[in-house]
Design an enzyme around this catalytic site. Structure first.
Site: not given
Ligand code: NDP
Length: 450
Positions: A132, A172
Site C-alpha cells: 500500500k 484508493d
Molecule cells: P474516494 O476518495 O473515492 O471516496 C472517499 C469517500 O469517503 C468520500 O466521500 C470522502 O468524503 C469520504 N471520506 C474520506 N475520508 C473521510 C473521513 N475522514 N471522514 C468521513 N468521510 C471521509 O475513496 P474510495 O471510495 O476509493 O475509498 C473508500 C474506502 O474504501 C477507503 O477506506 C478505501 O481504503 C476502501 N477501499 C477502496 C477500494 C477501491 O477500489 N477504491 C478497494 C477496497 C477498499 P470527502 O469527499 O468529503 O473527503
C-alpha cells in the site's frame, strides 16, 4: 532494539512487540490486534503454524519506502509532501494494493492498510502479494494542473521501486481513474514501457472493464450471499451508505439493482437523508457532482430538497449499513444506535471502518457483520484480472469480468463460512482471517520463512 523478539504467541506479546518496534502506530496496532485475536486459537491448535518466527515475520513489512515529493502550486510556491510505499508481503505474488492521497496519511495508516491487504489478497485466490502507498497530500481544492504536477513528482520517485512483476499500485482514497492516468503517463515517460504496472487504468489504454465498479459491486455480491445464507433476501431492505466516492457510488448502484432502498450517503462534512430513496437519476447526479473534488454531498440535499445533517449517518434506521468512507468511522455508540434501530447486516466497503468495540457489539447482537478484507476484496480481485489481461494483451468483456467478480465474492463468502462457523453463528472476521492466513503462512513456510 536488536533484542526485540516475540517470546510467545499471545495477543499481549504480539502487541508489545509492535509497540516496541514502532511506538504510537495506533492504526497499525489496531489492524494487527484484529487479525491476531481471531487467529491465535487456530495457530495454537495447529503445530505447523505455532511458530513465533512466522508471526514475527508476518507483522513486519518486507520493505518500507519513504520519499520526498516536491511540487509547485498554482501560485508558484514550492511545496513538499511525503510519499510512502510499504511492500509488506510477497509470499503469494508481487506486491499489490492502492495509493491513498489524503492529509491523514502517515506510516501507521499505510502499514495498517498494507497489513490488511495481505489477508484480503490471499482470500481472492489470486497470486497477489500485499502493499500500500500514498501521500499526505490533500487533493481537495487543487487545480488539475497541480494534480498533474503532484502525480508526476510522486511517481518520478516511486517508479524505480515498482514494475509489473514486482509491485503494482492502484487507486484508493483521493486516487481515482484521473490520477491513475497521470501517474501511469509519467511512469511510461520515465521507463519507455507500456506495461501493466498500475491497475485502475482507463479501459482505452489497458484498464479492465468493471474495475471502477468492482469494490462496490463486489460488496453487494457479498452482502447478497450473506443474506441468502441466512435465509434472507435484499428485496425492499433499506440501506445506509457512508461516503460518496468510488466505493460508495457503485455500492449504491448495485444496491438499487438488487431492489433495495438506499436512503443515505455522506462525505467528510455530513450526510443526506432521502426518505424517498436515492434513484438511478439521483445517483447520476452524485457521480457528476463528485467528479469535482471540492463539491459537497450537501448540494444533493439542495437540489432534491431532502434532509442534510452534519456528522455521520449511523443514527438512521436501516436494515443494511455499508460503511464505505474511511477507517474508524463507525464507533461503539454508532453500533449501538444501529442495533437499537434493528440493523440486520453491516458490511464494510471501506478498510477497517468499524472500531473493535463496534465489531464486538455487532457480533454479540448477532448482526451479520462482514469485515472489509472479505467484503471489499472485489476491487483488488478485478485489479488482479487487469494484470492478467495486460500480461496477455487481452481485453475481457464487461460480462466476463462481472461474472468472475461474482465468483470470487461467492468463494470468499464460502471461505468465511468454512473457517468462521461456530455453532449456529458465523464469525466472518475469524473466517476471513484464518482463511487468508493459511494460504500466506503455507507459502512463507514453503519459501523458507522468508
Ligand atoms: P474516494 O476518495 O473515492 O471516496 C472517499 C469517500 O469517503 C468520500 O466521500 C470522502 O468524503 C469520504 N471520506 C474520506 N475520508 C473521510 C473521513 N475522514 N471522514 C468521513 N468521510 C471521509 O475513496 P474510495 O471510495 O476509493 O475509498 C473508500 C474506502 O474504501 C477507503 O477506506 C478505501 O481504503 C476502501 N477501499 C477502496 C477500494 C477501491 O477500489 N477504491 C478497494 C477496497 C477498499 P470527502 O469527499 O468529503 O473527503
Amino acid at each position: 532494539m536488536s533484542d526485540i523478539r516475540l517470546k510467545e504467541i499471545s495477543l499481549d506479546a504480539i502487541l508489545e512487540l509492535v509497540e516496541a518496534r514502532d511506538p504510537g502506530q495506533i492504526a497499525f496496532r489496531q489492524a494487527v490486534h484484529e487479525v491476531m485475536e481471531s487467529i491465535i486459537p487456530f495457530i495454537r491448535e495447529n503445530k505447523k503454524y505455532n511458530n513465533t518466527g512466522l508471526i514475527e515475520r508476518i507483522i513486519e513489512p518486507e520493505r518500507m519506502i519513504m520519499f520526498r515529493v516536491p511540487w509547485e502550486d498554482k501560485d508558484g510556491n514550492y511545496r513538499v509532501n511525503r510519499g510512502y510505499r510499504v511492500q509488506f508481503n510477497s509470499a503469494l505474488g508481487p506486491y499489490k494494493g492502492g495509493l491513498r492521497f489524503h492529509p491523514s496519511v502517515n506510516l501507521s495508516i499505510i502499514k495498517f492498510l498494507a497489513f490488511e491487504q495481505i489477508f484480503k489478497n490471499s482470500l481472492t485466490g489470486l497470486n497477489l502479494g500485499a502493499g500500500k502507498g500514498g501521500s499526505d497530500f490533500d487533493p481537495k481544492e487543487k487545480t488539475e494542473a497541480e494534480m498533474i504536477r503532484f502525480c508526476q513528482s510522486f511517481i518520478s520517485e516511486l517508479y524505480r521501486h515498482i514494475s509489473s512483476e514486482k509491485d503494482i499500485p492502484a487507486g484508493d482514497i483521493g486516487v481515482g481513474e484521473k490520477e491513475i492516468g497521470y501517474i501511469y503517463g509519467q511512469y511510461k515517460r520515465l521507463t519507455s514501457r507500456f506495461t501493466g504496472v498500475i491497475t485502475g487504468k482507463g479501459v482505452e489504454y489497458g484498464g479492465s472493464t468493471v474495475r471502477p465498479q468492482a469494490t462496490g459491486f463486489g460488496l453487494l455480491y457479498f452482502v447478497e450471499e450473506m443474506l441468502h445464507h441466512h435465509g434472507e433476501s435484499m428485496e425492499n431492505k433499506s440501506v445506509v451508505i457512508s461516503g460518496s466516492g468510488n466505493v460508495a457510488q457503485y455500492a449504491c448502484e448495485k444496491a438499487l439493482e438488487k431492489g433495495t432502498r438506499v436512503i443515505a450517503m455522506s462525505d467528510s462534512n455530513g450526510f443526506i437523508h432521502d426518505k424517498d430513496g436515492i434513484t438511478k437519476e439521483k445517483l447520476d447526479f452524485i457521480k457528476e457532482l463528485k467528479k469535482e473534488r471540492h463539491n459537497r454531498i450537501q448540494q444533493y440535499a439542495e437540489k432534491f430538497g431532502c434532509d442534510y445533517s452534519e456528522g455521520k449517518p449511523w443514527g438512521l434506521k436501516c436494515d443494511i449499513a455499508l460503511p464505505c468512507a474511511t477507517q474508524n468511522e463507525l464507533h461503539e455508540t454508532d453500533a449501538q444506535n444501529l442495533i437499537e434501530n434493528g440493523v440486520l447486516c453491516v458490511a464494510e466497503g471501506a478498510n477497517m471502518p468499524c472500531t473493535d468495540a463496534a465489531i464486538k457489539l455487532f457480533q454479540k447482537s448477532k448482526v451479520f457483520y462482514a469485515p472489509g478484507k472479505a467484503s471489499n476484496a472485489g476491487g483488488v480481485a478485478v485489479s488482479g484480472m487487469e494484470m492478467s489481461q495486460n500480461a496477455r494483451r487481452l481485453s475481457w468483456t464487461y460480462e466476463e469480468v462481472d461474472k468472475k467478480l461474482l465468483e470470487v465474492m461467492k468463494s470468499i463468502h464460502q471461505k468465511c463460512v468454512q473457517f468462521g462457523t461456530n455453532g449456529e453463528q458465523i464469525n466472518y472476521m475469524k473466517g476471513a482471517n484464518i482463511a487468508g492466513f493459511i494460504k500466506v503462512a503455507d507459502a512463507m513456510i514453503a519459501q523458507g520463512y522468508v
